[in-house]
Design a protein around this motif. Structure first.
Motif, PDB file in Angstrom:
ATOM      1  N   PRO A 293      -6.709   7.377  -2.128  1.00 34.26           N
ATOM      2  CA  PRO A 293      -5.499   8.100  -1.716  1.00 34.26           C
ATOM      3  C   PRO A 293      -4.291   7.184  -1.529  1.00 34.26           C
ATOM      4  O   PRO A 293      -3.172   7.689  -1.434  1.00 34.26           O
ATOM      5  CB  PRO A 293      -5.913   8.724  -0.369  1.00 34.26           C
ATOM      6  CG  PRO A 293      -6.993   7.831   0.162  1.00 34.26           C
ATOM      7  CD  PRO A 293      -7.725   7.312  -1.055  1.00 34.26           C
ATOM      8  N   PHE A 294      -4.519   5.883  -1.460  1.00 32.41           N
ATOM      9  CA  PHE A 294      -3.438   4.958  -1.118  1.00 32.41           C
ATOM     10  C   PHE A 294      -3.026   4.103  -2.311  1.00 32.41           C
ATOM     11  O   PHE A 294      -2.967   2.876  -2.230  1.00 32.41           O
ATOM     12  CB  PHE A 294      -3.862   4.053   0.043  1.00 32.41           C
ATOM     13  CG  PHE A 294      -3.982   4.768   1.366  1.00 32.41           C
ATOM     14  CD1 PHE A 294      -3.732   6.128   1.490  1.00 32.41           C
ATOM     15  CD2 PHE A 294      -4.349   4.075   2.507  1.00 32.41           C
ATOM     16  CE1 PHE A 294      -3.850   6.791   2.708  1.00 32.41           C
ATOM     17  CE2 PHE A 294      -4.467   4.713   3.735  1.00 32.41           C
ATOM     18  CZ  PHE A 294      -4.218   6.083   3.836  1.00 32.41           C
TER      19      PHE A 294
ATOM     20  N   ASN B 245       0.353  11.836  -2.526  1.00 32.67           N
ATOM     21  CA  ASN B 245      -0.505  13.001  -2.327  1.00 32.67           C
ATOM     22  C   ASN B 245      -0.478  13.909  -3.549  1.00 32.67           C
ATOM     23  O   ASN B 245       0.437  13.844  -4.362  1.00 32.67           O
ATOM     24  CB  ASN B 245      -0.042  13.779  -1.091  1.00 32.67           C
ATOM     25  CG  ASN B 245      -0.494  13.104   0.196  1.00 32.67           C
ATOM     26  OD1 ASN B 245      -1.584  12.534   0.258  1.00 32.67           O
ATOM     27  ND2 ASN B 245       0.343  13.141   1.223  1.00 32.67           N
TER      28      ASN B 245
ATOM     29  N   PRO C 284       0.094   4.914   5.218  1.00 32.55           N
ATOM     30  CA  PRO C 284      -0.292   3.512   5.460  1.00 32.55           C
ATOM     31  C   PRO C 284       0.898   2.566   5.365  1.00 32.55           C
ATOM     32  O   PRO C 284       1.920   2.898   4.773  1.00 32.55           O
ATOM     33  CB  PRO C 284      -1.264   3.234   4.325  1.00 32.55           C
ATOM     34  CG  PRO C 284      -0.762   4.099   3.200  1.00 32.55           C
ATOM     35  CD  PRO C 284      -0.231   5.349   3.852  1.00 32.55           C
TER      36      PRO C 284
ATOM     37  N   PRO D 142      -5.481  16.236   6.203  1.00 29.62           N
ATOM     38  CA  PRO D 142      -5.846  15.486   4.991  1.00 29.62           C
ATOM     39  C   PRO D 142      -4.761  14.554   4.446  1.00 29.62           C
ATOM     40  O   PRO D 142      -5.077  13.596   3.743  1.00 29.62           O
ATOM     41  CB  PRO D 142      -6.136  16.582   3.955  1.00 29.62           C
ATOM     42  CG  PRO D 142      -6.327  17.837   4.728  1.00 29.62           C
ATOM     43  CD  PRO D 142      -5.500  17.697   5.977  1.00 29.62           C
ATOM     44  N   PHE D 143      -3.503  14.822   4.728  1.00 30.06           N
ATOM     45  CA  PHE D 143      -2.464  14.166   3.938  1.00 30.06           C
ATOM     46  C   PHE D 143      -1.385  13.419   4.699  1.00 30.06           C
ATOM     47  O   PHE D 143      -0.599  12.700   4.091  1.00 30.06           O
ATOM     48  CB  PHE D 143      -1.785  15.210   3.032  1.00 30.06           C
ATOM     49  CG  PHE D 143      -2.725  15.878   2.077  1.00 30.06           C
ATOM     50  CD1 PHE D 143      -3.394  15.131   1.119  1.00 30.06           C
ATOM     51  CD2 PHE D 143      -2.972  17.247   2.154  1.00 30.06           C
ATOM     52  CE1 PHE D 143      -4.285  15.741   0.236  1.00 30.06           C
ATOM     53  CE2 PHE D 143      -3.859  17.858   1.281  1.00 30.06           C
ATOM     54  CZ  PHE D 143      -4.518  17.109   0.325  1.00 30.06           C
TER      55      PHE D 143
ATOM     56  N   ARG E 129     -11.363   9.778   3.754  1.00 30.00           N
ATOM     57  CA  ARG E 129     -10.774   8.907   2.721  1.00 30.00           C
ATOM     58  C   ARG E 129      -9.549   8.136   3.204  1.00 30.00           C
ATOM     59  O   ARG E 129      -9.208   7.087   2.661  1.00 30.00           O
ATOM     60  CB  ARG E 129     -10.449   9.717   1.472  1.00 30.00           C
ATOM     61  CG  ARG E 129      -9.460  10.847   1.694  1.00 30.00           C
ATOM     62  CD  ARG E 129      -9.566  11.921   0.607  1.00 30.00           C
ATOM     63  NE  ARG E 129      -9.282  11.425  -0.721  1.00 30.00           N
ATOM     64  CZ  ARG E 129      -8.145  11.639  -1.396  1.00 30.00           C
ATOM     65  NH1 ARG E 129      -7.144  12.315  -0.855  1.00 30.00           N
ATOM     66  NH2 ARG E 129      -7.993  11.172  -2.610  1.00 30.00           N
ATOM     67  N   ASP E 130      -8.867   8.637   4.229  1.00 24.58           N
ATOM     68  CA  ASP E 130      -7.681   7.931   4.742  1.00 24.58           C
ATOM     69  C   ASP E 130      -8.030   6.937   5.853  1.00 24.58           C
ATOM     70  O   ASP E 130      -7.139   6.321   6.432  1.00 24.58           O
ATOM     71  CB  ASP E 130      -6.615   8.926   5.216  1.00 24.58           C
ATOM     72  CG  ASP E 130      -7.016   9.663   6.488  1.00 24.58           C
ATOM     73  OD1 ASP E 130      -8.168   9.472   6.966  1.00 24.58           O
ATOM     74  OD2 ASP E 130      -6.193  10.437   7.008  1.00 24.58           O
TER      75      ASP E 130
ATOM     76  N   ILE F 261       0.867  -1.182   0.000  1.00 25.32           N
ATOM     77  CA  ILE F 261       0.000   0.000   0.000  1.00 25.32           C
ATOM     78  C   ILE F 261       0.906   1.235   0.000  1.00 25.32           C
ATOM     79  O   ILE F 261       1.866   1.299   0.761  1.00 25.32           O
ATOM     80  CB  ILE F 261      -0.908   0.004   1.242  1.00 25.32           C
ATOM     81  CG1 ILE F 261      -1.771  -1.267   1.260  1.00 25.32           C
ATOM     82  CG2 ILE F 261      -1.772   1.247   1.291  1.00 25.32           C
ATOM     83  CD1 ILE F 261      -2.520  -1.469   2.562  1.00 25.32           C
ATOM     84  N   ARG F 262       0.601   2.165  -0.859  1.00 24.28           N
ATOM     85  CA  ARG F 262       1.401   3.389  -0.952  1.00 24.28           C
ATOM     86  C   ARG F 262       0.496   4.593  -0.732  1.00 24.28           C
ATOM     87  O   ARG F 262      -0.715   4.488  -0.686  1.00 24.28           O
ATOM     88  CB  ARG F 262       2.021   3.523  -2.345  1.00 24.28           C
ATOM     89  CG  ARG F 262       2.968   2.429  -2.713  1.00 24.28           C
ATOM     90  CD  ARG F 262       4.135   2.983  -3.509  1.00 24.28           C
ATOM     91  NE  ARG F 262       5.009   1.917  -3.967  1.00 24.28           N
ATOM     92  CZ  ARG F 262       6.056   1.477  -3.270  1.00 24.28           C
ATOM     93  NH1 ARG F 262       6.361   1.999  -2.099  1.00 24.28           N
ATOM     94  NH2 ARG F 262       6.811   0.503  -3.748  1.00 24.28           N
ATOM     95  N   ARG F 263       1.103   5.733  -0.662  1.00 23.92           N
ATOM     96  CA  ARG F 263       0.306   6.964  -0.658  1.00 23.92           C
ATOM     97  C   ARG F 263       1.019   7.997  -1.512  1.00 23.92           C
ATOM     98  O   ARG F 263       2.199   8.288  -1.279  1.00 23.92           O
ATOM     99  CB  ARG F 263       0.141   7.495   0.768  1.00 23.92           C
ATOM    100  CG  ARG F 263      -0.495   8.866   0.787  1.00 23.92           C
ATOM    101  CD  ARG F 263      -1.119   9.243   2.099  1.00 23.92           C
ATOM    102  NE  ARG F 263      -2.237  10.122   1.803  1.00 23.92           N
ATOM    103  CZ  ARG F 263      -3.129  10.549   2.673  1.00 23.92           C
ATOM    104  NH1 ARG F 263      -3.066  10.181   3.930  1.00 23.92           N
ATOM    105  NH2 ARG F 263      -4.102  11.341   2.288  1.00 23.92           N
TER     106      ARG F 263
END
Lengths: 512, 512
Positions: free
Chosen positions: B356-357, A43, B30, B25-26, B499-500, A39-41
């Protein structure tokens, strides 16, 4: 030592892994869950376009002992793998496994890196000098050959973990949308690259045609691509695909094609909804040409053509003889052009094409496949991996996959090549088990395996000589003599892995 | 009790799961690997087309306590979920969680099954009577509301495990290739259904238009679909999509649209390569119409339109004002028709859209999004989930996702609705954090959040009244009075998940 159901014996552990002996084409049932990417993120505002291949390799975290993935849609024009390995070597990284979809003669420049320990294993089929040198002991490099479906399966099951995939992207935007059908190195589709995008820990798109966002049509989407890097050239466009693929003009090939197409005509499969695959060889294309004529004459509308797609299949699509093409790899320029233009020319992943361990792959839907062979034995086992001198050189490709999937799998081959018998008591290497081969077609006649024995009388009436495969062998041996066995040492240098992960055969070092 | 950074307090565990409070938000990063489907094997000759929905449910292994997935592309015309739940109930299966992409008023027929314990949890946004009744305590049913990106994220992270997904397939072949753009129930694309195909343990395609193999164009391929079942009808085509979506004729809406499009014009983003998303509301479409005029006049070629796609975006594509459409859900018939016809009208998965991930979703590439709101507070937090009486009824949709991704996120809303102030001290429910909202546009003026403060003077020169958000609130309160707080009990009946995966807010039962 263990012995598989084909009679091949080998140690129970090789190259650091336990071997499961081949039993039969269909009964092995897998367990567990699919492998998956981290799993990545990423932004908003993040930059995926890096300044150089080195920066991308650094960002990927590639280090000693890891595995890289590549795809072979650029075929013998590919410079991506060579460029990547040269950079890896320059960075001082060692002990790398190449787990691509195929290695070609153009990659022979990697030999010094193999000697130096930069590359220490190859987990895919290898065409050319590298595998031949492995066979003679000149290079020490374990090779594990898999079919196209088998490669995805191995990734899905975690047997191969690709740490960093380098996907040659004929067109790409800075956020990683990959388009295969446009650009100076256009290759039509990147069906094998989809597997890397699905399973590799890190995915780097390497492009020589960076375009404004979004690159389209999209072969592999941005959400699966971690980094993008632009290089001068992916390779030599003239070698990336054949300009054209052509029907054979050789009388023996045409004779074989005539017999093979008669088998298809009488099989009961050639009716509306017919689905079909052939390779790009001249004899296979001659079969395709005959089948096209039959479909025209009988006003048959087929369902789909699949596999590596040639201009012949594009013409059949455009003529309305087929409703769709499932393309995992475009074989010629006509196919490349069609991939970007015809909505019914569908890019398919290797998973969709041939993976035996999903909810159902396209080879399962094939009525008929026409396949080549280097050798065929009296049990219908086929060798596509080793040459007449016993040296490994050849990818299994989709051979074992389509043979297993198709309702009718036909092997076409001349009975004799270079004075050696092609149908023989035993093949040097079992690439595709005879249980999945329905007919062997040579210019001297056709041998039918059990499920199509009933076709024999009607074929004979139509002038096709049908012979028991032992008789075919005897007739050929009468001309060539009994082939002298090739001498091997005990040392195993390569594995032939079946699509289900079991071992059909091993490659031993050639003696002397 | 824990308190998140938005000041909302709630227990640290609810509905059997520990809650992570929203921070920003950011910054949450994960770990671990993506969830993955079981490895399966489907051999040639296997039959995936089952005779009835019951047979398919039996084959799927669905049992008490499990979770089903559905998608909402059939919107308020959908009968798939109702049909599936009725069959589940008839089979005596209980304690089922619905983890779809949205539940609509058409699904209110499920209320008896909720009362009877067949359905015991809903993990998605719910529009209509069900969620209102949950809010008043008339139904006991935990509801977890997620954004579209948040739903994929939750599946990818294993927070939701869908045991059996039922994918409404407007066209499908017997081997499971799903086509969304054709058939009597055509809905254009099935972007949310892709997540189910990627992550559900078992995937059942439910179709009312079974066609010869292969169904095409393919939205979701056969290798991800376990079973196919044909039913009479997926639902009411007249309700599946709006026939047309229309620009508002309301003068307040038009005034808001004028202000909003001036903000966009002056933002510095409206130039070649501009990318844009709006919803299907009349005011949002009026903004789109204004932006289209600006692009025409200034000869701007935009990059892409995204999200739920309307006919307005199709026209912009066909006119050459946009190079591509990324469509996760077609909103009207024009969009449905385009999805099957325009190569640059690209079906995107919810993963590609808004997760987002992953390696980077499309909302990250948005220049501008125009969003609606039920309430906005002086910290720019937005409520799209609860009604003026405090009752839950509304999906977060792509609201929180696009707000986080876009360079400029504009909320358009009338200042007053039904005599209640829309800009206020505190929103009833925080759906989208104010940190991701750049401008609030009402007919009484525009409030700019920090990153676009510099636009104020030029906006004022262009006749757009720019006001600090506290002043806007005061002006509105001067007309409406200070809104009376809604009274809630302590009992939490729903979660608003960001969303996260963190919690921005909870829904409490309305008092009395």
């Amino acid at each position: 030592m263990i012995k598989n159901s084909l009679g091949r014996e080998f140690p129970d552990t090789l190259f650091g892994r336990p071997l499961r002996p081949y039993r039969d084409p269909f009964s092995f049932i897998p367990e567990g869950r699919q492998a998956a990417r981290p799993i990545r993120r990423v932004n908003p505002g993040g930059n995926k376009l890096l300044g150089s291949l080195r920066e991308a390799i650094e960002a990927s975290g590639l280090r000693d002992g890891m595995t890289i993935g590549t795809h072979h849609h650029l075929r013998n024009g590919d410079q991506v793998l060579n460029t990547v390995v040269a950079e890896i070597a320059a960075m001082g990284i060692r002990d790398i496994t190449i787990a691509g979809s195929s290695v070609h003669p153009v990659h022979e420049v990697l030999i010094p890196y193999i000697r130096d320990g930069v590359i220490t294993r190859i987990e895919c089929g290898v065409n050319g000098a590298i595998s031949r040198m492995v066979s003679t002991g000149e290079l020490d490099l374990p090779i594990i050959t898999r079919s196209h479906g088998g490669r995805v399966r191995a990734m899905m099951c975690g047997d191969i973990k690709v740490d960093v995939a380098f996907i040659g992207a004929p067109t790409c935007d800075a956020y990683g949308n990959i388009c295969a059908s446009r650009g100076p190195s256009a290759c039509g589709v990147v069906g094998y690259g989809h597997s890397d995008a699905d399973f590799a820990d890190c995915v780097i798109a390497v492009t020589d045609n960076l375009v404004a966002y979004p690159a389209q049509p999209i072969s592999i989407p941005q959400n699966k691509v971690d980094y993008v890097v632009a290089i001068d050239s992916l390779g030599d466009p003239a070698q990336i695909v054949s300009t054209t693929t052509r029907v054979t003009t050789d009388p023996i090939g045409l004779q074989i094609a005539k017999y093979a197409s008669t088998v298809i005509e009488l099989s009961g499969l050639l009716k509306n909804g017919f689905s079909f695959q052939t390779g790009a060889g001249g004899t296979s294309l001659a079969v395709a040409a005959n089948v096209r004529d039959l479909m025209r004459r009988q006003a048959i509308t087929g369902s789909f053509g699949a596999g590596g797609i040639t201009g012949y299949f594009v013409e059949m699509l455009e003529e309305g003889l087929l409703e769709a093409l499932f393309d995992v790899q475009s074989f010629d320029l006509k196919a490349v052009a069609s991939a970007g233009r015809n909505p019914a020319h569908i890019e398919m992943s290797a998973d969709m094409y041939a993976n035996p361990f999903n909810a159902g792959c396209v080879v399962n839907n094939l009525d008929c496949v026409v396949l080549g062979a280097r050798e065929i034995d009296v049990d219908f086992n086929v060798n596509v991996n080793t040459e007449s001198d016993g040296r490994l050189s050849g990818n299994t490709g989709g051979h074992a996959d389509t043979a297993a999937g198709a309702k009718l799998s036909i092997v076409v081959a001349p009975s004799i090549r270079a004075r050696l018998p092609i149908v023989r008591d035993e093949v040097t290497t079992i690439s595709t088990p005879g249980a999945t081969i329905d007919a062997v077609v040579t210019e001297r006649g056709v041998a039918l395996n059990s499920r199509y024995q009933a076709l024999a009388p009607e074929l004979a009436r139509r002038g096709v000589p049908v012979k028991p495969i032992h008789q075919l062998r005897d007739e050929i041996y009468a001309i060539t003599g009994i082939p002298r066995p090739i001498e091997f040492t005990d040392r195993v240098v390569g594995l032939i892995e079946y699509r289900d992960g079991s071992i059909t055969d091993v490659i031993r070092q050639v003696a002397g």
